[in-house]
Design an enzyme around this catalytic site. Structure first.
Site, PDB file in Angstrom:
ATOM      1  N   HIS A   1       8.512 -11.887   8.942  1.00 18.26           N
ATOM      2  CA  HIS A   1       8.775 -10.962  10.048  1.00 18.26           C
ATOM      3  C   HIS A   1       9.718  -9.857   9.594  1.00 18.26           C
ATOM      4  O   HIS A   1      10.491 -10.025   8.641  1.00 18.26           O
ATOM      5  CB  HIS A   1       9.395 -11.723  11.216  1.00 18.26           C
ATOM      6  CG  HIS A   1       9.446 -10.955  12.490  1.00 18.26           C
ATOM      7  ND1 HIS A   1       8.328 -10.431  13.110  1.00 18.26           N
ATOM      8  CD2 HIS A   1      10.509 -10.625  13.288  1.00 18.26           C
ATOM      9  CE1 HIS A   1       8.684  -9.822  14.219  1.00 18.26           C
ATOM     10  NE2 HIS A   1      10.000  -9.902  14.348  1.00 18.26           N
TER      11      HIS A   1
ATOM     12  N   CYS B   1       4.941  -5.859  13.089  1.00 12.91           N
ATOM     13  CA  CYS B   1       6.404  -5.909  13.126  1.00 12.91           C
ATOM     14  C   CYS B   1       7.041  -4.908  12.166  1.00 12.91           C
ATOM     15  O   CYS B   1       8.047  -4.268  12.488  1.00 12.91           O
ATOM     16  CB  CYS B   1       6.901  -7.317  12.839  1.00 12.91           C
ATOM     17  SG  CYS B   1       6.339  -8.025  11.283  1.00 12.91           S
TER      18      CYS B   1
ATOM     19  N   ASP C   1      14.835  -8.008  17.672  1.00 16.11           N
ATOM     20  CA  ASP C   1      13.490  -8.498  17.364  1.00 16.11           C
ATOM     21  C   ASP C   1      12.440  -7.636  18.059  1.00 16.11           C
ATOM     22  O   ASP C   1      12.412  -7.528  19.289  1.00 16.11           O
ATOM     23  CB  ASP C   1      13.369  -9.954  17.825  1.00 16.11           C
ATOM     24  CG  ASP C   1      12.214 -10.675  17.158  1.00 16.11           C
ATOM     25  OD1 ASP C   1      11.177 -10.029  16.908  1.00 16.11           O
ATOM     26  OD2 ASP C   1      12.347 -11.876  16.887  1.00 16.11           O
TER      27      ASP C   1
END
Length: 300
Positions: free
Chosen positions: A141, A35, A159
């Site tokens: 994240h 991520c 995201d």
């Protein structure tokens, strides 16, 4: 329908300017723990920062696989990446970086930076947060912020784990709460990173690249070997320092010099140079050749 309304109102208020650049480079992280790499490569490409090397074919493009100068990719793949290492990667990539851990900042500062970045397309913000506070699956994240709705005080998270969640609006106080958590791997707070393009004045000498494998041995020489050497020599002034430095260069130093950014750009026909840059580059190359000949005579 409500999400679309938030989007339209944010556009009208001028706090979705960064969205349009980011969405052009929106990508899904290629590994469950990538991520941070996906967020950073997305932002670097949105800023049109030159990676200084080719991705595939003739294209210069940031890909997750190229972000390996601060942490081995295998380690990132296995354990993810820390806030500090993402900052390191952004700097290594040539971006201007401002990092804020939540314990050293405030929600008001965060809101101010979100508003500034979303009202501009030359600055992007990456948030490091804990998913648990959003009632999402997973833990730590990274994702970029794509927009802000001032009246509702909500941020749009793009995201990068698109296989799990689409872009979604989050109340900014809740996002701050999610950032104001401890990363158990490091024991440090999470936070946010501002990434923008670094504008440098034309260099008088050379801009060296750290992406070549010779940099590893050169950095070791400069950080480990040279200090020991200088302490053992009778060094009195700057002339002695330079003499010691130049007479004890490692054998692959010439290879390292070849990876001077501007010379490499010329060799790859990557960018067009102005007449002024061509003249300055010619002087640099001339002195580089003199240096190489001098180095060859010393070896002989």
């Amino acid at each position: 329908m409500e999400l679309q309304q938030l989007f339209l109102e944010a556009i009208q208020n001028g706090t979705m300017e960064g969205f349009f650049k980011l969405i052009s480079y929106f990508q899904t992280q290629s590994e469950p723990a990538y991520c941070g790499l996906a967020s950073l490569s997305m932002v670097l490409n949105a800023l049109s920062i030159d990676p200084g090397r080719k991705w595939k074919g003739p294209w210069r493009w940031f890909d997750e696989s190229m972000l390996d100068c601060c942490e081995p990719l295998e380690k990132v793949k296995a354990k993810g990446i820390s806030f500090g290492k993402v900052v390191c990667l952004a700097q290594c990539a040539g971006a201007k970086v401002e990092a804020f851990r939540s314990n050293l900042s405030t929600i008001d500062d965060f809101r101010k930076h979100v508003m500034a970045c979303t009202a501009s397309d030359d600055c992007h913000l990456i948030s490091s947060y804990h998913r648990g506070l959003f009632k999402q699956t997973g833990s730590g994240h990274f994702s970029p912020i794509g927009g802000y709705h001032a009246e509702k005080d909500m941020a749009l998270i793009l995201d990068v784990a698109r296989f799990k969640y689409p872009p979604h609006w989050v109340p900014l106080p809740l996002l701050w709460e999610a950032m104001n958590t401890i990363d158990e791997a490091t024991g440090l707070h999470r936070g946010f990173v501002l990434v923008s393009k670094l504008h440098r004045a034309p260099a008088l000498l050379y801009t060296l690249s750290c992406k070549h494998e010779s940099w590893v041995s050169i950095s070791k020489h400069l950080m480990d070997d040279l200090p020991v050497l200088l302490s053992s020599e009778n060094v009195k002034d700057i002339k002695d320092v330079l003499s010691t430095l130049l007479s004890n260069l490692p054998p692959n130093f010439a290879e390292f010099i070849k990876w001077v950014a501007e010379v490499r750009r010329q060799e790859e026909n990557g960018q067009k140079l102005s007449e002024e840059e061509k003249g300055r580059l010619a002087i640099k190359v001339r002195y580089l050749k003199k240096f190489s000949k001098l180095k060859g005579k010393k070896k002989a």
